[in-house]
Scaffold this motif. Structure first.
Motif, mmCIF file in Angstrom:
data_model
loop_
_atom_site.group_PDB
_atom_site.id
_atom_site.type_symbol
_atom_site.label_atom_id
_atom_site.label_comp_id
_atom_site.label_asym_id
_atom_site.label_seq_id
_atom_site.Cartn_x
_atom_site.Cartn_y
_atom_site.Cartn_z
ATOM 1 N N PHE A 299 -11.490 -10.112 -6.296
ATOM 2 C CA PHE A 299 -10.040 -10.125 -6.121
ATOM 3 C C PHE A 299 -9.459 -8.721 -6.263
ATOM 4 N N LEU A 300 -9.881 -7.989 -7.286
ATOM 5 C CA LEU A 300 -9.377 -6.629 -7.475
ATOM 6 C C LEU A 300 -9.868 -5.704 -6.360
ATOM 7 N N GLY A 301 -11.073 -5.923 -5.864
ATOM 8 C CA GLY A 301 -11.570 -5.131 -4.751
ATOM 9 C C GLY A 301 -10.764 -5.351 -3.485
ATOM 10 N N VAL A 302 -10.426 -6.591 -3.203
ATOM 11 C CA VAL A 302 -9.617 -6.897 -2.019
ATOM 12 C C VAL A 302 -8.211 -6.316 -2.175
ATOM 13 N N CYS A 303 -7.636 -6.434 -3.360
ATOM 14 C CA CYS A 303 -6.304 -5.855 -3.598
ATOM 15 C C CYS A 303 -6.326 -4.343 -3.419
ATOM 16 N N ALA A 304 -7.350 -3.677 -3.910
ATOM 17 C CA ALA A 304 -7.456 -2.226 -3.754
ATOM 18 C C ALA A 304 -7.626 -1.854 -2.285
ATOM 19 N N TRP A 305 -8.353 -2.661 -1.530
ATOM 20 C CA TRP A 305 -8.551 -2.381 -0.107
ATOM 21 C C TRP A 305 -7.257 -2.583 0.675
ATOM 22 N N VAL A 306 -6.522 -3.651 0.365
ATOM 23 C CA VAL A 306 -5.301 -3.955 1.107
ATOM 24 C C VAL A 306 -4.208 -2.952 0.791
ATOM 25 N N PHE A 307 -4.019 -2.627 -0.474
ATOM 26 C CA PHE A 307 -2.915 -1.764 -0.870
ATOM 27 C C PHE A 307 -3.333 -0.305 -1.035
ATOM 28 N N GLY A 308 -4.496 0.045 -0.534
ATOM 29 C CA GLY A 308 -4.980 1.415 -0.640
ATOM 30 C C GLY A 308 -4.154 2.374 0.212
ATOM 31 N N ALA A 309 -4.213 3.647 -0.116
ATOM 32 C CA ALA A 309 -3.423 4.656 0.573
ATOM 33 C C ALA A 309 -3.894 4.868 2.016
ATOM 34 N N ARG A 310 -5.156 4.594 2.288
ATOM 35 C CA ARG A 310 -5.666 4.812 3.638
ATOM 36 C C ARG A 310 -5.052 3.858 4.644
ATOM 37 N N ARG A 311 -4.629 2.703 4.215
ATOM 38 C CA ARG A 311 -4.081 1.713 5.140
ATOM 39 C C ARG A 311 -2.585 1.851 5.323
ATOM 40 N N SER A 312 -1.950 2.819 4.667
ATOM 41 C CA SER A 312 -0.501 2.954 4.783
ATOM 42 C C SER A 312 -0.085 3.308 6.205
ATOM 43 N N GLN A 313 -0.911 4.038 6.948
ATOM 44 C CA GLN A 313 -0.585 4.359 8.341
ATOM 45 C C GLN A 313 -0.573 3.088 9.190
ATOM 46 N N ASP A 314 -1.494 2.188 8.937
ATOM 47 C CA ASP A 314 -1.505 0.919 9.672
ATOM 48 C C ASP A 314 -0.249 0.120 9.384
ATOM 49 N N PHE A 315 0.157 0.080 8.121
ATOM 50 C CA PHE A 315 1.345 -0.677 7.746
ATOM 51 C C PHE A 315 2.605 -0.052 8.319
#
Length: 59
Positions: A26-42
């Motif tokens: 659960f914490l791994g998925v949360c870190a992947w979803v809310f990670g800084a690398r995905r901010s461009q996608d969002f």
């Protein structure tokens, strides 16, 4: 308390292992979803509803 609850079980560590595994995933998925690398996608996805048809690659 836990010894009384799991007294009849032979695998007392299994529920604890499952809980630790669930929390780690659960914490791994949360870190992947809310990670800084995905901010461009969002950022691109957040502008999609306001863009005109054809802009941003969404048609």
């Amino acid at each position: 308390m836990y010894k009384q609850f799991y007294q009849g079980m032979t695998l007392e560590e299994l529920p604890l292992f499952a809980l630790v595994l669930f929390i780690a995933v659960f914490l791994g998925v949360c870190a992947w979803v809310f990670g800084a690398r995905r901010s461009q996608d969002f950022d691109g996805l957040s502008r999609m509803p306001l863009s005109e048809r054809g802009e941003g690659g969404h048609e």
